[in-house]
Design a protein around this motif. Structure first.
Motif, PDB file in Angstrom:
ATOM      1  N   GLY A 197      63.417  17.996  19.583  1.00 54.43           N
ATOM      2  CA  GLY A 197      62.765  17.256  18.503  1.00 54.43           C
ATOM      3  C   GLY A 197      63.153  15.797  18.502  1.00 54.43           C
ATOM      4  O   GLY A 197      62.330  14.912  18.231  1.00 54.43           O
ATOM      5  N   LEU A 198      64.392  15.521  18.835  1.00 54.66           N
ATOM      6  CA  LEU A 198      64.874  14.144  18.876  1.00 54.66           C
ATOM      7  C   LEU A 198      64.209  13.348  19.989  1.00 54.66           C
ATOM      8  O   LEU A 198      63.714  12.242  19.761  1.00 54.66           O
ATOM      9  CB  LEU A 198      66.393  14.141  19.046  1.00 54.66           C
ATOM     10  N   VAL A 199      64.181  13.901  21.200  1.00 48.62           N
ATOM     11  CA  VAL A 199      63.582  13.152  22.318  1.00 48.62           C
ATOM     12  C   VAL A 199      62.059  13.113  22.225  1.00 48.62           C
ATOM     13  O   VAL A 199      61.434  12.209  22.772  1.00 48.62           O
ATOM     14  CB  VAL A 199      64.029  13.705  23.691  1.00 48.62           C
ATOM     15  N   SER A 200      61.449  14.057  21.517  1.00 44.33           N
ATOM     16  CA  SER A 200      59.990  14.035  21.393  1.00 44.33           C
ATOM     17  C   SER A 200      59.518  12.919  20.459  1.00 44.33           C
ATOM     18  O   SER A 200      58.335  12.573  20.465  1.00 44.33           O
ATOM     19  CB  SER A 200      59.469  15.384  20.912  1.00 44.33           C
ATOM     20  N   GLN A 201      60.398  12.328  19.688  1.00 48.02           N
ATOM     21  CA  GLN A 201      60.032  11.206  18.824  1.00 48.02           C
ATOM     22  C   GLN A 201      59.654   9.970  19.625  1.00 48.02           C
ATOM     23  O   GLN A 201      59.005   9.070  19.105  1.00 48.02           O
ATOM     24  CB  GLN A 201      61.184  10.859  17.888  1.00 48.02           C
ATOM     25  N   TYR A 202      60.052   9.916  20.892  1.00 44.39           N
ATOM     26  CA  TYR A 202      59.822   8.731  21.719  1.00 44.39           C
ATOM     27  C   TYR A 202      58.734   8.955  22.763  1.00 44.39           C
ATOM     28  O   TYR A 202      58.696   8.281  23.790  1.00 44.39           O
ATOM     29  CB  TYR A 202      61.128   8.325  22.397  1.00 44.39           C
ATOM     30  N   MET A 203      57.810   9.880  22.511  1.00 45.12           N
ATOM     31  CA  MET A 203      56.752  10.177  23.477  1.00 45.12           C
ATOM     32  C   MET A 203      55.794   9.004  23.677  1.00 45.12           C
ATOM     33  O   MET A 203      55.189   8.868  24.727  1.00 45.12           O
ATOM     34  CB  MET A 203      55.978  11.420  23.058  1.00 45.12           C
ATOM     35  N   HIS A 204      55.642   8.144  22.682  1.00 45.05           N
ATOM     36  CA  HIS A 204      54.712   7.023  22.784  1.00 45.05           C
ATOM     37  C   HIS A 204      55.266   5.878  23.632  1.00 45.05           C
ATOM     38  O   HIS A 204      54.503   5.119  24.215  1.00 45.05           O
ATOM     39  CB  HIS A 204      54.361   6.512  21.391  1.00 45.05           C
ATOM     40  N   ASP A 205      56.592   5.753  23.719  1.00 47.54           N
ATOM     41  CA  ASP A 205      57.205   4.659  24.486  1.00 47.54           C
ATOM     42  C   ASP A 205      58.566   5.105  25.023  1.00 47.54           C
ATOM     43  O   ASP A 205      59.607   4.645  24.560  1.00 47.54           O
ATOM     44  CB  ASP A 205      57.360   3.420  23.595  1.00 47.54           C
ATOM     45  N   PRO A 206      58.579   6.012  26.012  1.00 47.28           N
ATOM     46  CA  PRO A 206      59.863   6.522  26.512  1.00 47.28           C
ATOM     47  C   PRO A 206      60.604   5.496  27.355  1.00 47.28           C
ATOM     48  O   PRO A 206      59.995   4.703  28.067  1.00 47.28           O
ATOM     49  CB  PRO A 206      59.449   7.730  27.355  1.00 47.28           C
ATOM     50  N   ARG A 207      61.901   5.521  27.255  1.00 47.33           N
ATOM     51  CA  ARG A 207      62.771   4.621  28.020  1.00 47.33           C
ATOM     52  C   ARG A 207      63.718   5.447  28.882  1.00 47.33           C
ATOM     53  O   ARG A 207      63.785   6.665  28.781  1.00 47.33           O
ATOM     54  CB  ARG A 207      63.566   3.711  27.070  1.00 47.33           C
ATOM     55  N   GLU A 208      64.470   4.778  29.711  1.00 45.27           N
ATOM     56  CA  GLU A 208      65.383   5.447  30.646  1.00 45.27           C
ATOM     57  C   GLU A 208      66.417   6.294  29.910  1.00 45.27           C
ATOM     58  O   GLU A 208      66.747   7.402  30.339  1.00 45.27           O
ATOM     59  CB  GLU A 208      66.072   4.405  31.527  1.00 45.27           C
ATOM     60  N   SER A 209      66.925   5.825  28.772  1.00 46.56           N
ATOM     61  CA  SER A 209      67.930   6.591  28.027  1.00 46.56           C
ATOM     62  C   SER A 209      67.335   7.880  27.467  1.00 46.56           C
ATOM     63  O   SER A 209      68.026   8.895  27.362  1.00 46.56           O
ATOM     64  CB  SER A 209      68.520   5.748  26.900  1.00 46.56           C
ATOM     65  N   HIS A 210      66.052   7.864  27.119  1.00 45.55           N
ATOM     66  CA  HIS A 210      65.396   9.067  26.606  1.00 45.55           C
ATOM     67  C   HIS A 210      65.217  10.086  27.727  1.00 45.55           C
ATOM     68  O   HIS A 210      65.412  11.291  27.521  1.00 45.55           O
ATOM     69  CB  HIS A 210      64.043   8.715  25.995  1.00 45.55           C
ATOM     70  N   LEU A 211      64.867   9.614  28.919  1.00 45.96           N
ATOM     71  CA  LEU A 211      64.739  10.508  30.062  1.00 45.96           C
ATOM     72  C   LEU A 211      66.095  11.107  30.439  1.00 45.96           C
ATOM     73  O   LEU A 211      66.185  12.279  30.793  1.00 45.96           O
ATOM     74  CB  LEU A 211      64.126   9.763  31.245  1.00 45.96           C
TER      75      LEU A 211
END
Length: 101
Positions: free
Chosen positions: A52-66
């Motif tokens: 749920g936390l990482v899915s918040q950044y689906m519109h603009d993912p960054r390297e830290s999210h990956l």
């Protein structure tokens, strides 16, 4: 990721995920990984918060999210066969088993 080192938890303690930090990543790949993890979180509820936390950044993912997604995958590698299985029995009763350790 078959040869990766397993992780003990699906997300780091005191995690710091932020939008707009570092370089962006392939949005299609990120969204496909998130979709698979969301599906998997139905049988592995222990990853639901991290997904749920990482899915918040689906519109603009960054390297830290990956990198956070890769940690979830490393955690899944460390816990094979530890999922919740649901089977049809014709009634609406739920049985739960808990290991006291």
């Amino acid at each position: 990721m078959l040869g990766c080192k397993p992780a003990e938890s699906p997300i780091e303690t005191n995690h710091k995920l932020q939008a707009g930090v570092r370089e962006s990543v392939d949005i299609g790949r990120y969204q496909r990984l998130i979709g698979r993890l969301i599906y998997l979180s139905h049988i592995k509820p222990d990853i639901a918060y991290a997904v749920g936390l990482v899915s918040q950044y689906m519109h603009d993912p960054r390297e830290s999210h990956l990198e956070a997604i890769f940690r979830i995958l490393r955690y899944l590698k460390s816990a094979p066969g530890k999922e919740s299985l649901f089977s049809k029995h014709g009634h609406l009763q739920i049985k739960a088993f808990i290991d006291g350790d």
